[in-house]
Design an enzyme around this catalytic site. Structure first.
Site, PDB file in Angstrom:
ATOM      1  N   CYS A  66       0.870  -1.190   0.000  1.00 40.29           N
ATOM      2  CA  CYS A  66       0.000   0.000   0.000  1.00 40.29           C
ATOM      3  C   CYS A  66       0.900   1.231   0.000  1.00 40.29           C
ATOM      4  O   CYS A  66       2.072   1.146  -0.354  1.00 40.29           O
ATOM      5  CB  CYS A  66      -0.973  -0.014   1.183  1.00 40.29           C
ATOM      6  SG  CYS A  66      -0.201   0.300   2.773  1.00 40.29           S
ATOM      7  N   ARG A  67       0.360   2.368   0.406  1.00 36.21           N
ATOM      8  CA  ARG A  67       1.142   3.603   0.356  1.00 36.21           C
ATOM      9  C   ARG A  67       2.246   3.613   1.414  1.00 36.21           C
ATOM     10  O   ARG A  67       3.384   3.943   1.137  1.00 36.21           O
ATOM     11  CB  ARG A  67       0.224   4.811   0.534  1.00 36.21           C
ATOM     12  CG  ARG A  67       0.903   6.149   0.277  1.00 36.21           C
ATOM     13  CD  ARG A  67      -0.068   7.289   0.465  1.00 36.21           C
ATOM     14  NE  ARG A  67      -0.443   7.428   1.868  1.00 36.21           N
ATOM     15  CZ  ARG A  67       0.220   8.192   2.759  1.00 36.21           C
ATOM     16  NH1 ARG A  67       1.276   8.870   2.378  1.00 36.21           N
ATOM     17  NH2 ARG A  67      -0.183   8.257   4.007  1.00 36.21           N
TER      18      ARG A  67
END
Length: 101
Positions: A66-67
């Site tokens: 993810c980020r």
């Protein structure tokens, strides 16, 4: 509760550069993925993971992305509870220095 496996962005990049065939899953939202995704990663948004469990094979190991590593960590915990082999990429795309497409 089993401890969650983790991999650093550097270790993942080395594995990819060595030609290892890895199952990468990016759980970010569409607009985040539009800014760049690791080549070869599948995009399955975090919120849709439960209904997409049939796309995963319990005999394979998946690296969740993810980020920042927070959402992918939550997905890893959920999938581990369902019996899947998962590893969280800590630091997420914020720390990824490899290629994106």
């Amino acid at each position: 509760m089993t401890e969650m496996k983790e991999i650093t962005t550097e270790a993942l990049q080395k594995k990819l550069e060595a030609g290892e065939q890895l199952e990468l899953v990016d759980v970010r939202e569409d607009d985040e993925v539009a800014q760049g995704i690791i080549p070869g990663a599948k995009h399955i948004r975090m919120g849709t993971i439960p209904e997409n469990l049939d796309k995963f094979d319990k005999d394979k190991e998946y690296i969740m992305i993810c980020r920042s590593g927070n959402r992918s960590g939550q997905v890893c915990r959920f999938m581990q509870e369902q019996g899947y082999q998962v590893t969280n990429m800590v630091g997420g795309m914020l720390e990824w220095e490899g290629e994106t497409k």
